[in-house]
Design an enzyme around this catalytic site. Structure first.
Site, short mmCIF file in Angstrom:
data_model
loop_
_atom_site.label_atom_id
_atom_site.label_comp_id
_atom_site.label_asym_id
_atom_site.label_seq_id
_atom_site.Cartn_x
_atom_site.Cartn_y
_atom_site.Cartn_z
N ASP A 220 34.87 9.25 -19.91
CA ASP A 220 35.36 10.21 -18.93
C ASP A 220 35.40 11.56 -19.63
O ASP A 220 35.76 11.64 -20.80
CB ASP A 220 36.74 9.85 -18.41
CG ASP A 220 37.07 10.68 -17.17
OD1 ASP A 220 36.27 10.67 -16.22
OD2 ASP A 220 38.10 11.37 -17.16
N SER A 221 34.96 12.58 -18.94
CA SER A 221 34.86 13.87 -19.61
C SER A 221 35.21 14.99 -18.64
O SER A 221 35.31 14.78 -17.43
CB SER A 221 33.45 14.05 -20.16
OG SER A 221 32.51 13.91 -19.12
N ALA B 50 21.72 8.81 -15.53
CA ALA B 50 20.55 8.49 -16.37
C ALA B 50 20.58 9.26 -17.69
O ALA B 50 20.17 8.73 -18.73
CB ALA B 50 19.27 8.79 -15.60
N GLY C 188 26.22 20.48 -14.49
CA GLY C 188 27.63 20.84 -14.28
C GLY C 188 27.99 22.24 -14.75
O GLY C 188 27.39 23.24 -14.35
P1 IMP Z 1 32.37 12.23 -15.72
O1 IMP Z 1 32.88 12.06 -17.09
O2 IMP Z 1 31.00 11.69 -15.56
O3 IMP Z 1 33.35 11.76 -14.69
O4 IMP Z 1 32.15 13.79 -15.51
C1 IMP Z 1 33.17 14.71 -15.39
C2 IMP Z 1 32.71 16.08 -15.00
O5 IMP Z 1 32.94 16.95 -16.12
C3 IMP Z 1 31.25 16.26 -14.69
O6 IMP Z 1 31.00 15.99 -13.35
C4 IMP Z 1 31.05 17.74 -15.00
O7 IMP Z 1 31.58 18.50 -13.98
C5 IMP Z 1 31.95 17.94 -16.19
N1 IMP Z 1 31.23 17.75 -17.46
C6 IMP Z 1 31.42 16.77 -18.39
N2 IMP Z 1 30.59 16.91 -19.43
C7 IMP Z 1 29.84 18.00 -19.16
C8 IMP Z 1 28.78 18.64 -19.87
O8 IMP Z 1 28.33 18.22 -20.96
N3 IMP Z 1 28.23 19.72 -19.27
C9 IMP Z 1 28.67 20.20 -18.08
N4 IMP Z 1 29.65 19.65 -17.38
C10 IMP Z 1 30.24 18.54 -17.91
#
Ligand code: IMP
Length: 209
Positions: free
Chosen positions: A76-77, A10, A160
């Site tokens: 993806d991050s 969200a 996170g």
């Molecule tokens: P996804 O891109 O939603 O698959 O997320 C990848 C993972 O990277 C997340 O579950 C967090 O563990 C971490 N992550 C990505 N962006 C952030 C952020 O802005 N703050 C904290 N953790 C992050």
């Protein structure tokens, strides 16, 4: 025109709606389309994973002949830590197990970096966004938010790894920034704005009149 953002998060939906507010398109989440992403994000790069996500939803909508005037986007991050050779990187969500509390994950990282001096604690949150149009053409953008791993966990904002990600220019962790402050400088905000400009320049989307 409709833009489908392939996420169940969200917070990400709020951010993308905010950044695309002046674009002439309806922005929809997977939930609003009654869809759920089930693809295995097993790519070796952020780009591969973002592409896996958009292709999965493209195949579903295309199979139903529902791609007309539709653009699918996914991100993806992850957190790349210099002292850990770029890890957890693409494994950020899975690091120590998907369902492990971030208090435990963050404590483990602080412990692993206990003896790492301040000048070697560099890290960056990286984000990649892929988009796919109705003809199956792909668009990609990537950016990061540089910082360092803190000495202790601080702040209850964000999610996170935010509480251990120190931003020297703020003298705070990203877990201590408000949502607005973080969106202005975050990896995801930067890439969303980049992607918006790419799509505007290609004529895929246009501004509201
Ligand atoms: P996804 O891109 O939603 O698959 O997320 C990848 C993972 O990277 C997340 O579950 C967090 O563990 C971490 N992550 C990505 N962006 C952030 C952020 O802005 N703050 C904290 N953790 C992050």
């Amino acid at each position: 025109m409709r833009i489908v953002f392939a996420t169940g998060n969200a917070g990400k939906m709020r951010e993308i709606r905010d950044i695309l507010a002046d674009v002439d398109a309806e922005v929809l989440s997977l939930k609003e389309l009654g869809l759920k992403s089930e693809a295995e994000e097993d790519g070796e790069t952020f780009e591969e994973n973002a592409r896996i996500k958009v292709r999965e939803i493209f195949d579903i909508l295309n199979g139903r002949h529902e791609m007309h005037n539709t653009l699918i986007m996914a991100d993806d991050s992850g957190l790349c830590i210099d002292a850990l050779g770029g890890e957890p990187g693409v494994h950020s969500a899975r690091f120590m197990g998907h369902d492990t509390d971030y208090k435990i994950k963050n404590a483990a990282i602080l412990k692993q970096l206990e003896d790492v001096p301040d000048n070697k604690r560099g890290a960056a949150f990286v984000c990649h966004i892929s988009a796919i149009d109705e003809d199956g053409r792909l668009y990609d953008a990537e950016d990061d938010m540089p910082g360092a791993i803190s000495r202790e966990s601080r702040g209850a904002e964000g999610f996170g790894y935010d509480p251990i990600f120190y931003l020297p220019e703020f003298g705070k962790t990203s877990g201590e920034l408000s949502e607005e402050e973080k969106n202005a400088i975050s990896h995801r905000g930067k890439v969303l704005r980049k992607m918006r400009d790419i799509l505007l320049n290609c004529g895929i989307i246009s501004m509201k009149q």
